[in-house]
Design a protein around this motif. Sequence first.
Motif, PDB file in Angstrom:
ATOM      1  N   UNK A 131       0.866  -1.172   0.000  1.00  0.00           N
ATOM      2  CA  UNK A 131       0.000   0.000   0.000  1.00  0.00           C
ATOM      3  C   UNK A 131       0.906   1.226   0.000  1.00  0.00           C
ATOM      4  N   UNK A 132       0.297   2.407  -0.037  1.00  0.00           N
ATOM      5  CA  UNK A 132       1.102   3.616   0.069  1.00  0.00           C
ATOM      6  C   UNK A 132       1.760   3.723   1.438  1.00  0.00           C
ATOM      7  N   UNK A 133       1.247   2.991   2.409  1.00  0.00           N
ATOM      8  CA  UNK A 133       1.751   3.068   3.774  1.00  0.00           C
ATOM      9  C   UNK A 133       2.825   2.035   4.090  1.00  0.00           C
ATOM     10  N   UNK A 134       2.796   0.884   3.409  1.00  0.00           N
ATOM     11  CA  UNK A 134       3.766  -0.135   3.772  1.00  0.00           C
ATOM     12  C   UNK A 134       3.647  -1.407   2.956  1.00  0.00           C
ATOM     13  N   UNK A 135       4.448  -2.383   3.375  1.00  0.00           N
ATOM     14  CA  UNK A 135       4.445  -3.690   2.723  1.00  0.00           C
ATOM     15  C   UNK A 135       4.348  -4.772   3.792  1.00  0.00           C
ATOM     16  N   UNK A 136       3.774  -5.888   3.385  1.00  0.00           N
ATOM     17  CA  UNK A 136       3.737  -7.072   4.221  1.00  0.00           C
ATOM     18  C   UNK A 136       4.439  -8.168   3.437  1.00  0.00           C
ATOM     19  N   UNK A 137       5.429  -8.787   4.075  1.00  0.00           N
ATOM     20  CA  UNK A 137       6.201  -9.831   3.399  1.00  0.00           C
ATOM     21  C   UNK A 137       6.182 -11.101   4.236  1.00  0.00           C
ATOM     22  N   UNK A 157      14.790  -6.382  14.330  1.00  0.00           N
ATOM     23  CA  UNK A 157      14.009  -5.969  15.490  1.00  0.00           C
ATOM     24  C   UNK A 157      13.041  -4.870  15.077  1.00  0.00           C
ATOM     25  N   UNK A 158      11.953  -4.743  15.816  1.00  0.00           N
ATOM     26  CA  UNK A 158      11.008  -3.662  15.565  1.00  0.00           C
ATOM     27  C   UNK A 158      11.781  -2.341  15.553  1.00  0.00           C
ATOM     28  N   UNK A 159      11.538  -1.527  14.523  1.00  0.00           N
ATOM     29  CA  UNK A 159      12.226  -0.246  14.392  1.00  0.00           C
ATOM     30  C   UNK A 159      13.436  -0.280  13.481  1.00  0.00           C
ATOM     31  N   UNK A 160      13.919  -1.475  13.121  1.00  0.00           N
ATOM     32  CA  UNK A 160      15.052  -1.568  12.198  1.00  0.00           C
ATOM     33  C   UNK A 160      14.627  -1.089  10.814  1.00  0.00           C
ATOM     34  N   UNK A 161      15.514  -0.352  10.155  1.00  0.00           N
ATOM     35  CA  UNK A 161      15.239   0.144   8.813  1.00  0.00           C
ATOM     36  C   UNK A 161      15.990  -0.694   7.783  1.00  0.00           C
ATOM     37  N   UNK A 187      12.746   1.442  -1.643  1.00  0.00           N
ATOM     38  CA  UNK A 187      12.354   2.347  -0.574  1.00  0.00           C
ATOM     39  C   UNK A 187      12.937   1.933   0.771  1.00  0.00           C
ATOM     40  N   UNK A 188      13.294   2.910   1.586  1.00  0.00           N
ATOM     41  CA  UNK A 188      13.579   2.583   2.980  1.00  0.00           C
ATOM     42  C   UNK A 188      12.265   2.142   3.623  1.00  0.00           C
ATOM     43  N   UNK A 189      12.325   1.163   4.503  1.00  0.00           N
ATOM     44  CA  UNK A 189      11.140   0.664   5.191  1.00  0.00           C
ATOM     45  C   UNK A 189      11.531   0.269   6.608  1.00  0.00           C
ATOM     46  N   UNK A 190      10.658   0.580   7.546  1.00  0.00           N
ATOM     47  CA  UNK A 190      10.931   0.314   8.954  1.00  0.00           C
ATOM     48  C   UNK A 190      10.040  -0.819   9.450  1.00  0.00           C
ATOM     49  N   UNK A 227       5.681  -6.818   8.770  1.00  0.00           N
ATOM     50  CA  UNK A 227       5.059  -5.608   8.246  1.00  0.00           C
ATOM     51  C   UNK A 227       6.007  -4.436   8.367  1.00  0.00           C
ATOM     52  N   UNK A 228       6.196  -3.738   7.261  1.00  0.00           N
ATOM     53  CA  UNK A 228       7.113  -2.600   7.216  1.00  0.00           C
ATOM     54  C   UNK A 228       6.368  -1.335   6.817  1.00  0.00           C
ATOM     55  N   UNK A 229       6.708  -0.224   7.452  1.00  0.00           N
ATOM     56  CA  UNK A 229       6.213   1.078   7.039  1.00  0.00           C
ATOM     57  C   UNK A 229       7.124   1.607   5.946  1.00  0.00           C
ATOM     58  N   UNK A 230       6.529   2.111   4.894  1.00  0.00           N
ATOM     59  CA  UNK A 230       7.298   2.714   3.801  1.00  0.00           C
ATOM     60  C   UNK A 230       7.582   4.163   4.170  1.00  0.00           C
ATOM     61  N   UNK A 231       8.816   4.566   3.951  1.00  0.00           N
ATOM     62  CA  UNK A 231       9.223   5.931   4.258  1.00  0.00           C
ATOM     63  C   UNK A 231      10.063   6.495   3.122  1.00  0.00           C
TER      64      UNK A 231
END
Length: 127
Positions: free
Chosen positions: A37-43, A52-56, A72-75, A85-89
């Motif tokens: 999505x525009x917000x993130x990816x699920x792999x 770990x949570x928060x790793x980019x 894209x960088x993703x956190x 689940x990663x947030x796209x940034x």
Amino acid sequence: MTTPDIERRRFTRISFDADTELKYQDQSWNVSLIDISFNGILIKSEQPLALNIGDEVEAVIHLLGDDIAIRTPATLAHNRDQEYGFLIENLDLDSLTLLRRLVELNLGDEGLLERELDHFFDDGSAS
């Protein structure tokens, strides 16, 4: 899914299968893309990822071989079992254009696409 979840979700998840690579420090993993999505990816990964949570990471979603890819960088926001689940940034313009086209083709609704783009830019996600 409860009503609050529906109200909270502003970006439509697009189920999409593409060769996807995650790069973190000196490691690289080939993973399966579940949705985007525009917000993130699920792999999904066949092996546990040393994250770990928060790793980019750098996510590379190959659309047409190595020539056309969303980069894209993703956190890392969450993981469960071997789904991550990663947030796209900070999408660059080329990757944003590719993602926009991918979402547009899958939504089939210009109004919905424009609403999602408005949310995307309002959140400052396109910096």
